[in-house]
Design a protein around this motif. Sequence first.
Motif, PDB file in Angstrom:
ATOM      1  N   LYS A 112      63.218  12.692 -10.116  1.00 55.35           N
ATOM      2  CA  LYS A 112      62.230  13.389  -9.294  1.00 55.35           C
ATOM      3  C   LYS A 112      61.804  14.721  -9.916  1.00 55.35           C
ATOM      4  O   LYS A 112      60.709  15.204  -9.665  1.00 55.35           O
ATOM      5  N   ASP A 145      67.301  12.619  -3.287  1.00 57.29           N
ATOM      6  CA  ASP A 145      66.942  13.292  -4.533  1.00 57.29           C
ATOM      7  C   ASP A 145      65.622  14.064  -4.462  1.00 57.29           C
ATOM      8  O   ASP A 145      65.492  15.129  -5.042  1.00 57.29           O
ATOM      9  N   GLY A 267      62.584   2.238  -4.805  1.00 57.23           N
ATOM     10  CA  GLY A 267      62.727   2.506  -3.375  1.00 57.23           C
ATOM     11  C   GLY A 267      61.352   2.565  -2.748  1.00 57.23           C
ATOM     12  O   GLY A 267      60.866   1.628  -2.133  1.00 57.23           O
ATOM     13  N   ASN A 268      60.705   3.702  -2.933  1.00 60.55           N
ATOM     14  CA  ASN A 268      59.397   3.925  -2.334  1.00 60.55           C
ATOM     15  C   ASN A 268      58.249   3.392  -3.186  1.00 60.55           C
ATOM     16  O   ASN A 268      57.093   3.577  -2.862  1.00 60.55           O
ATOM     17  N   PHE A 269      58.562   2.771  -4.309  1.00 60.94           N
ATOM     18  CA  PHE A 269      57.582   2.137  -5.198  1.00 60.94           C
ATOM     19  C   PHE A 269      56.725   3.144  -5.983  1.00 60.94           C
ATOM     20  O   PHE A 269      55.721   2.792  -6.578  1.00 60.94           O
ATOM     21  N   GLY A 270      57.145   4.412  -6.013  1.00 63.56           N
ATOM     22  CA  GLY A 270      56.359   5.408  -6.743  1.00 63.56           C
ATOM     23  C   GLY A 270      56.542   5.292  -8.246  1.00 63.56           C
ATOM     24  O   GLY A 270      55.570   5.261  -9.012  1.00 63.56           O
ATOM     25  N   ASN A 271      57.801   5.230  -8.665  1.00 67.06           N
ATOM     26  CA  ASN A 271      58.112   5.219 -10.081  1.00 67.06           C
ATOM     27  C   ASN A 271      57.533   3.973 -10.760  1.00 67.06           C
ATOM     28  O   ASN A 271      56.905   4.054 -11.815  1.00 67.06           O
ATOM     29  N   THR A 425      67.476   6.768 -13.528  1.00 69.32           N
ATOM     30  CA  THR A 425      66.881   7.712 -12.589  1.00 69.32           C
ATOM     31  C   THR A 425      67.786   8.848 -12.132  1.00 69.32           C
ATOM     32  O   THR A 425      67.310   9.789 -11.518  1.00 69.32           O
TER      33      THR A 425
END
Length: 497
Positions: A112, A145, A267-271, A425
């Motif tokens: 992050k 994180d 997780g949140n599909f950002g990466n 990560t």
Amino acid sequence: MLYNSTRDNNAVVESASAIAHGISVEGGLFVPQSIPSLTNEDFQNLKKLDYVGRAQYVFKNFLTDFTDDELKYCTEGAYKGSFDNDKPAPIKSLDDSLNILELWHGPTCAFKDLALQILPYLLTTSASKVSSGKKTVILVATSGDTGKAALEGFKDVKDTEIMVFYPNDGVSAMQQLQMNTQKGENVHVCAINGNFDDAQSGVKTIFTDNAIKEILAKNNMEFSSANSINWGRLAPQIIYYISAYCDLLDKGEDYLKDGFNVVVPTGNFGNILAAYYAKIMGVPINKLICASNSNNVLTDFISTGTYDRNRSFYTTISPSMDILISSNLERMLYELTGHNDKQVSLWQDSLKNEGKYTVTDEVFEKLKEHFYGGFCSEEKTSETIKETFKKYGYLIDTHTAVAVSVYNDYKANTADNRPVLIASTASPYKFANSVLEAIGETVPADEFDAVKLLSEKTNTVIPSPIADLENAKVRFNNVCDKEDMCKVVLDRLGINH
Ligand SMILES: *Cc1c(COP(=O)(O)O)cnc(C)c1O
């Protein structure tokens, strides 16, 4: 470059506005109208630059309303001096084809930081363009994180206040300590009785509540988001995939002749969405491998085309992936439907009301073309940490272990032997207890004894941001119910209500 909302193609803004506001008024996420492509010549130019230079080069394509000086200020401020050896995203090659993209060399030891070190610069620069004079209030929901990385990025940034909500029983002891000891005059931290999805929907509700927005406006303040729904979080993540490709090019002309695969613990599909954008821009990525833990809603979605959050929520040893509503998937749907805002809105309504939706066959086909989904159990996560350490002498954290395990399954199922880039990560020291247990050690009661034992047993160095926590003073220990989040926000801002 202009940006649309995923739920309203008539909402058209420049990047500064997208970043300053975080989310569109009707609840949609901002997405570029078109994805720029990079030529071979671009990549040759990029190869010669350091990370700061690469970041400026890429941002210039997306943040066209920023001046060169502004981009220089933002990228140098973020990436010079805050990462080990000024290398924010180095690659560690474990064998001929297995490359680990280490994204945890920043101040909070998780990926992050790559985005949250620069977001405050992007956000204050944006705010000065579109809402001058107002104080920006950053609200964050975190599975562990993001919260710490955002606090570290925004602490004592002029004209900002930052407020972080985390699930009381859903973060590791080290993550909790990292947040509760945060320094800075403008920082606020509160645990909630609930899980990450509760925290995230609580924050979203506050964002879209007009009455609260008016109260803030009267006090010359305005909300913004540091979650990965903010385009200013996502754009910086594209850069490390492009940078990694430039670094892999050093392995010789033949190495990437058939492209490479990318594995992302998700997780949140950002990466992983950032990796998709890098692919569309011209990085020769073959499959985007989406790795989940027992909260395997995305694995099911990629294999069936139905997204269904009506299932048990598991608290796992990879807590930053304990998520059943992956917000950034909305952007993916918008891309895969060819920017069909009406369709995306319907699916999001259905997700909100029934907890599920099914995409069209056409979208499902496209999804499968780009993505492979897999998940891994708790036992398998531990085993993978142990095996990776035994085989390569390389220590990985619980999230990275999920990615490695899913990748092993992928290889076994497909016999695809292309080189791979696995996004690592977090530092294993953020999850020292689980990692110690995985390598067969008895976990001491004290968190710092655990960290020291891990260092002794594995002959690895404790990152200084973790070592320094031992003597840090706890400043926050509040818990609230999710219904009270709004009240907490107004109280902390000193607003009468
Ligand atoms: C946030 C986080 C993830 C999940 O990333 P998304 O962008 O939310 O998919 C994975 N691993 C770690 C260590 C994280 O902090």
